[in-house]
Structure formats: C-alpha cells, structure tokens
Design an enzyme around this catalytic site. Structure first.
Site, short mmCIF file in Angstrom:
data_model
loop_
_atom_site.label_atom_id
_atom_site.label_comp_id
_atom_site.label_asym_id
_atom_site.label_seq_id
_atom_site.Cartn_x
_atom_site.Cartn_y
_atom_site.Cartn_z
N ASP A 1 0.92 -1.24 0.00
CA ASP A 1 0.03 -0.09 -0.02
C ASP A 1 0.64 1.17 0.08
O ASP A 1 2.27 1.28 0.11
CB ASP A 1 -0.92 0.05 1.36
CG ASP A 1 -1.64 1.23 1.36
OD1 ASP A 1 -2.29 1.60 0.43
OD2 ASP A 1 -1.90 1.66 2.52
N ASP B 1 -0.22 5.27 1.02
CA ASP B 1 -0.23 6.03 2.12
C ASP B 1 -0.22 5.41 3.60
O ASP B 1 -1.03 4.42 3.50
CB ASP B 1 -1.30 7.03 2.04
CG ASP B 1 -1.40 7.77 0.56
OD1 ASP B 1 -0.37 7.97 0.34
OD2 ASP B 1 -2.50 8.10 0.16
N GLN C 1 -6.70 5.91 -4.40
CA GLN C 1 -6.58 7.34 -4.62
C GLN C 1 -7.97 8.13 -4.79
O GLN C 1 -7.85 8.86 -5.92
CB GLN C 1 -5.51 7.56 -5.43
CG GLN C 1 -4.07 7.11 -5.15
CD GLN C 1 -3.41 7.89 -4.03
OE1 GLN C 1 -3.57 9.00 -3.67
NE2 GLN C 1 -2.89 7.10 -2.95
N LYS D 1 -9.72 -1.02 -2.78
CA LYS D 1 -9.73 -1.73 -1.91
C LYS D 1 -10.75 -1.62 -0.79
O LYS D 1 -10.89 -0.62 -0.56
CB LYS D 1 -8.30 -1.98 -1.44
CG LYS D 1 -7.25 -2.10 -2.19
CD LYS D 1 -5.66 -2.07 -1.78
CE LYS D 1 -5.27 -0.55 -1.65
NZ LYS D 1 -3.96 -0.38 -0.91
N ASP E 1 -1.69 -0.83 6.09
CA ASP E 1 -1.66 -0.06 7.37
C ASP E 1 -3.37 -0.17 7.70
O ASP E 1 -3.60 0.45 8.75
CB ASP E 1 -1.21 1.14 7.53
CG ASP E 1 -1.93 2.28 6.78
OD1 ASP E 1 -2.37 1.76 5.63
OD2 ASP E 1 -2.16 3.28 6.98
#
Length: 190
Positions: free
Chosen positions: A12, A14, A57, A106, A136
């Site tokens: 991933d 960010d 995004q 996702k 995360d």
C-alpha cells in the site's frame, strides 16, 4: 521481463511508504516518506524483489488533486529511491470513491487481479499465493488475501488503529514499519 518465478511484494502507499494525512496527500510537497521506508524498498530490490504498489486514490474522484499531481508524487518517490539503489516496478491505483462500487477500490480485489495479470500469475484461483501484501489498514489486507496473498500489517499510518480494532485476517504478521517488515522477511530467507 515478469514471470511467475519473480519475487513480488505488494505495498500500500499512504501510511506504509509515505506519511498519511486525514485530508489526503494532495501534492508533491505533502508526499513525505516515512523514516526507513525507502531504504526498505531498496533492500528488497537488492534482494531480487519486484515492488508493486496498490493504492486507493479517491482524492482524484473527489477533485482534491489531478492525475498530474499523482504522477509528480510518484516521480518524487522514484527520485528519492534512485540514490538508495531502489525502484518501484509498477503502481496500480483506484481513482474512485466507495459510492462508485468499482472492483478496483480496496478491499475489492480488482487491483490485485491487475497485478496478478501483469506478473503472469493469473493462472489459478489464488494467483498471488504467498505473495506478501503490506498495508496499514484492513482493506489493504483483505484485497490481497482474496487472491491468496500473505497479509502483513505495519503499525505506521492507520496501522495502530487497525490492530486495535482486531479482526485481522488469519496469519497476519505485524511489523513496526516497512523497514521492520523488510528486515524480517530477508532474515527469514537467509
């Protein structure tokens, strides 16, 4: 170039590679690497791993930034990786919001299916079997395990909150950050 024997890791973006922001990472200036993350990618590259990024995004659909802004962020990442001997092999992103009900946002597995196709792993029901997916948030991991990927949670970004909520996929390994993931993976291979 890519084949099924290639070593692949899916990350991933960010909260894993760069700092996450509640108001979205909207510009090249707001794209700030997390400590050790770029070094981790370089270590993995040097050990023969290809790195694919799978990132939601939705700021694109929300109008917070443009495709040119996104490209500039990814160029910055590549420029910072280069002197460390690292690079990103491919970047897959979903520009949609949840309301679009697309297959690529996702936890839907669409980005993972694209990655499986790119790396010629689409010949089974679990084409990403054993491929580490590092995220995360729960949705990062869910997207990968749908195709057999091995879930790894980092405690950067939203990772602490994700861990506190519990309900992680079976077999999820927990790491302090991306560098801890990389060093553990490489140590276990040695």
């Amino acid at each position: 170039m890519s084949n099924s024997s290639s070593k692949l890791i899916i990350l991933d973006r960010d909260g894993v590679i760069n700092e996450d922001r509640d108001d979205y990472v909207k510009s090249v200036d707001e794209w700030v690497p997390l400590p050790g993350s770029l070094e981790a990618i370089a270590l993995l590259n040097q050990a023969g791993y290809q790195i694919a990024i799978a990132t939601n995004q939705s700021g694109l659909a929300r109008g917070y930034f443009t495709i040119n802004d996104l490209d500039a962020m990814h160029s910055k990442m590549e420029q910072l990786l280069k002197p460390l001997g690292g690079h990103i092999d491919s970047i897959f992103y979903c520009p949609h919001v949840d309301a679009h009900a697309c297959d690529c946002r996702k936890p839907a597995p669409g980005l993972m299916k694209e990655i499986a196709l790119r790396y010629q792993r689409a010949n089974s029901t679990q084409p990403l079997l054993g491929v580490p997916i590092v995220g995360d948030s729960l949705r990062d991991l869910q997207a990968g395990i749908a195709l057999g990927a091995a879930p790894h949670l980092v405690l950067t970004g939203k990772g602490q909150k994700t861990l506190a909520k519990g309900d992680l996929p079976e077999g999820t390994q927990i790491h302090a950050d991306l560098l801890a993931f990389a060093t553990t993976l490489l140590k276990n291979q040695a």
